[in-house]
Write an enzyme that holds these catalytic residues in place. Structure first.
Site: not given
Length: 269
Positions: A180-181, A198
């Site tokens: 994520h991200d 992440g």
């Protein structure tokens, strides 16, 4: 006139039964031949009537296309590949057998043009961050001309104010993970089992060897090289080579710089 058309799937009884062999012979190839203008949808595919299908699209046996999907012209879906949720594919994207793109979550997954999603790769699904709140929007943006190989996984953002981003012209080999991200630039090569936690930032023209892991919030600078089996827990400076169980600086990435056209006398900013 819009390049997209809304397609309502005909009943199986109105379609002739196609063999797997006949399906593959209908797929257009990247050989420069003239593009097909009509779409082919195998009778065993499940295409929601609200899905938007472009021209010259080929959808193979046992595929699933959700109600909010939008497929650009010339896309190819091989057997048992699936598109879920609010997902947009640009022109000439290819999903190999077993690939999954998108998720039935708030937010969106967007792929640009000429992307290849490999066998059983999973792109644009819910992240594995425990801070993610169910029902919150999450996003993934993928650029153009990326090859994402078999069993790779790329997750959406962990919150609505951020997004996972993949740039252009990246090769993401088998069993890689982008969490994520993350923010991935352009022209990178990630060898098999490159694992990015992440919020990792990878700039441009980097190269990782196999079985490496990058700790969350680290930055990997442009034109750098990460040796095989390394664990990266600190930022990797531009133009450098790092390696080791806890990756250490090993000098300039001389071979990588040479391959990219840098001269010995050139200043590195």
């Amino acid at each position: 006139m819009s390049l997209f058309v809304k397609f309502r799937k005909s009943s199986p009884s109105s379609l002739s039964i196609f063999s797997f062999q006949s399906f593959f012979t209908t797929l257009p190839h990247f050989s420069g031949e003239k593009k097909e203008t009509s779409s082919f949808i195998h009778p065993t595919a499940v295409v929601h009537p609200n899905a938007i299908i472009g021209q010259g699209v080929s959808i193979g046996p046992f595929c699933t296309i959700g109600s909010s999907a939008r497929l650009g012209n010339g896309c190819q879906l091989y057997p048992a590949s699936h598109i879920f949720g609010n997902t947009e594919l640009g022109e000439r994207c290819v999903l190999m057998t077993g690939a999954v793109v998108g998720d039935d979550l708030p937010g969106q997954t967007v792929l640009g043009c000429n992307n290849i999603i490999g066998h059983h790769a999973v792109v644009g699904v819910k992240c594995q961050d425990m801070k993610y709140k169910p029902g919150e929007e999450c996003f993934l943006d993928v650029g153009n001309n990326n090859e994402i190989r078999e069993h790779a996984s790329i997750h959406r953002s962990s919150k609505s104010s951020d997004r996972t981003v993949i740039g252009d012209n990246n090769l993401i080999m088998g069993s890689c993970h982008i969490a994520h991200d993350c923010k991935i630039g352009n022209n990178n090569i990630f060898a098999n089992k490159t694992l990015l936690a992440g919020h990792v930032v990878v700039e441009d023209y980097t190269h990782t060897a196999g079985a490496i892991a990058v700790h969350q919030f680290c930055r990997v600078g442009s034109f750098s090289f990460v040796g095989g089996g390394s664990v990266v827990s600190e930022d990797v400076p531009k133009y450098t080579m790092v390696a080791g169980e806890r990756a250490e600086l090993r000098g300039l990435n001389l071979e990588g710089l040479r391959r990219r056209g840098f001269m010995v006398s050139e200043d590195l900013d």
